[in-house]
Design an enzyme around this catalytic site. Structure first.
Site, PDB file in Angstrom:
ATOM      1  N   ASP A 189     -41.699 -16.741  13.724  1.00  0.00           N
ATOM      2  CA  ASP A 189     -41.081 -16.479  12.425  1.00  0.00           C
ATOM      3  C   ASP A 189     -40.695 -14.998  12.376  1.00  0.00           C
ATOM      4  O   ASP A 189     -41.555 -14.122  12.472  1.00  0.00           O
ATOM      5  CB  ASP A 189     -42.071 -16.818  11.304  1.00  0.00           C
ATOM      6  CG  ASP A 189     -41.422 -16.870   9.942  1.00  0.00           C
ATOM      7  OD1 ASP A 189     -40.180 -16.763   9.864  1.00  0.00           O
ATOM      8  OD2 ASP A 189     -42.145 -17.021   8.943  1.00  0.00           O
ATOM      9  N   ASP A 222     -34.093 -17.904  11.332  1.00  0.00           N
ATOM     10  CA  ASP A 222     -35.170 -16.951  11.613  1.00  0.00           C
ATOM     11  C   ASP A 222     -36.508 -17.565  12.014  1.00  0.00           C
ATOM     12  O   ASP A 222     -37.506 -16.862  12.112  1.00  0.00           O
ATOM     13  CB  ASP A 222     -35.374 -16.028  10.409  1.00  0.00           C
ATOM     14  CG  ASP A 222     -35.766 -16.789   9.149  1.00  0.00           C
ATOM     15  OD1 ASP A 222     -35.532 -18.013   9.088  1.00  0.00           O
ATOM     16  OD2 ASP A 222     -36.295 -16.155   8.219  1.00  0.00           O
ATOM     17  N   GLU A 223     -36.553 -18.861  12.265  1.00  0.00           N
ATOM     18  CA  GLU A 223     -37.823 -19.435  12.711  1.00  0.00           C
ATOM     19  C   GLU A 223     -37.591 -20.680  13.557  1.00  0.00           C
ATOM     20  O   GLU A 223     -36.589 -21.384  13.415  1.00  0.00           O
ATOM     21  CB  GLU A 223     -38.753 -19.747  11.535  1.00  0.00           C
ATOM     22  CG  GLU A 223     -38.230 -20.738  10.537  1.00  0.00           C
ATOM     23  CD  GLU A 223     -39.249 -21.055   9.458  1.00  0.00           C
ATOM     24  OE1 GLU A 223     -40.440 -21.253   9.769  1.00  0.00           O
ATOM     25  OE2 GLU A 223     -38.831 -21.142   8.293  1.00  0.00           O
TER      26      GLU A 223
END
Length: 360
Positions: free
Chosen positions: A14, A108-109
């Site tokens: 993350d 983003d993860e």
């Protein structure tokens, strides 16, 4: 003689305050300052907040007005999604140096299954550490990681030592880790469910574990079965490299509320143009057109129509959007308009992935 139990090795990566961190990286004058991506002091919604802004209570999804109230010296920055996609692509290339079992959740993860990996490294914790270091060296951003035997625990663990940290929950630690966890920290337990659990006397994983399957099913339906199993460390969802797109959308929040359908149509033309570009880029078409309307009082309305054929052209999209716009009278001035296309022609291809399991 009993067999040694086998486990998968799952990493959840993350990125730390991703959008805001990209802005601070690209613009050194923003470093160390409270930054909100999206929104403004007059209207709009915050998409992301830097850690400096979070100290004041600024979070994603709150209004720009509230963000300004919490942090009077906050700096609002317009989002640059093309830039975030560019950075995300670089990060995902790093992931694929270690495994092809990468399941992106957002820009983003992502989840990574490194049970078997391209480096032949038996330690998922060391792999996570190496990936985080490479992201820092090659991209310039920090990331946090959670490492465990399944996606559920790895997701929770990645939030444990944020920012720029990681946590490993070994197989023999999973149940005690979950027992000690406040119920509000359980992934998938939202604000409403948390309040309901509090009312039922469930505050921690231990409290949840003490409730029978019948009790949880009675109060939470199908979700009760999920809660019953995950608190015992049972979550068999595999890391799925391909996530099928279910809808494609474009929307815009206006600086000044719109009160005339004529002005709305002008804006919808622009939104449809943006949507068409995305559809053409990915050779996607769909049958269901949805018009999203958010009014000045923040109430939201959607109007949909399903066609008997697939479309992707702006002219055909607008033909349906115009019909939906005039379907009923507007109840107030409008602050946001959006168009989405669903019921897509992207058929889900189910790949059979054999995941061999080894000792953690």
């Amino acid at each position: 003689m009993s067999e040694t139990p086998t486990y998968r090795k799952i990493i959840h990566i993350d990125m730390d305050a991703f959008y805001a961190s990209v802005e601070q990286m690209d613009n050194p004058s923003l470093r160390g300052k409270p930054v909100a991506v999206g929104g403004s002091e007059n209207r709009g919604v915050v998409s992301a907040a830097s850690y400096e802004a979070r100290k004041f209570g600024v979070r994603s999804a709150i209004s720009g007005v509230l963000a300004k109230k919490y942090c009077p010296h906050i700096i609002f920055v317009r989002p640059r999604f093309d830039r975030y996609k560019e950075i995300s692509s670089k990060i995902h290339k790093i992931f694929h140096d270690y495994t092809d079992l990468v399941e992106p959740l957002s820009l983003d993860e992502a989840y990574l299954d490194v049970t078997q990996n391209k480096k032949g490294n038996p330690s998922a914790s060391l792999i996570a550490q190496e990936i985080r270091q490479r992201i820092l060296n090659e991209v310039g951003l920090t990331a946090s990681a959670g490492i465990s035997v399944n996606k559920f625990v790895a997701k929770i663990a990645s939030d444990y030592n944020k920012p720029n940290g990681q946590k490993t929950v070994n197989p023999d630690e999973v149940e005690s880790f979950l027992e000690d966890l406040p119920i509000r920290k359980f992934y998938g337990v939202g604000k409403v469910t948390t309040e309901k659990m509090y009312q039922l006397g469930i505050f921690t994983g231990t409290d949840l574990k003490a409730r029978s399957l019948d009790f949880l099913e009675k109060h939470f339906g199908k979700s009760g079965v999920f809660y019953y199993h995950v608190v015992r460390g049972i979550h068999n969802s595999e890391v799925k490299p391909s996530r099928t797109t279910k809808s494609v959308a474009a929307e815009h929040t206006f600086d000044v509320n719109l009160s005339s359908e004529i002005f709305m149509l002008e804006q919808l033309e622009r939104i449809a143009t943006s949507l068409e570009k995305r559809l053409k880029r990915h050779t996607i078409s769909g049958k269901t057109v949805t018009l999203k309307i958010k009014y000045s009082d923040f109430t939201q309305q959607t109007r949909s129509k399903t066609l008997p054929y697939f479309i992707s052209d702006k002219s055909l999209i607008m033909e349906t959007v115009e019909e939906l716009l005039y379907q009923e009278k507007m109840k107030d001035s409008v602050r946001l308009l959006g168009i989405s296309l669903s019921n897509l022609n992207t058929e889900e291809k189910k790949a059979v992935v054999v995941q061999l399991k080894f000792t953690f």
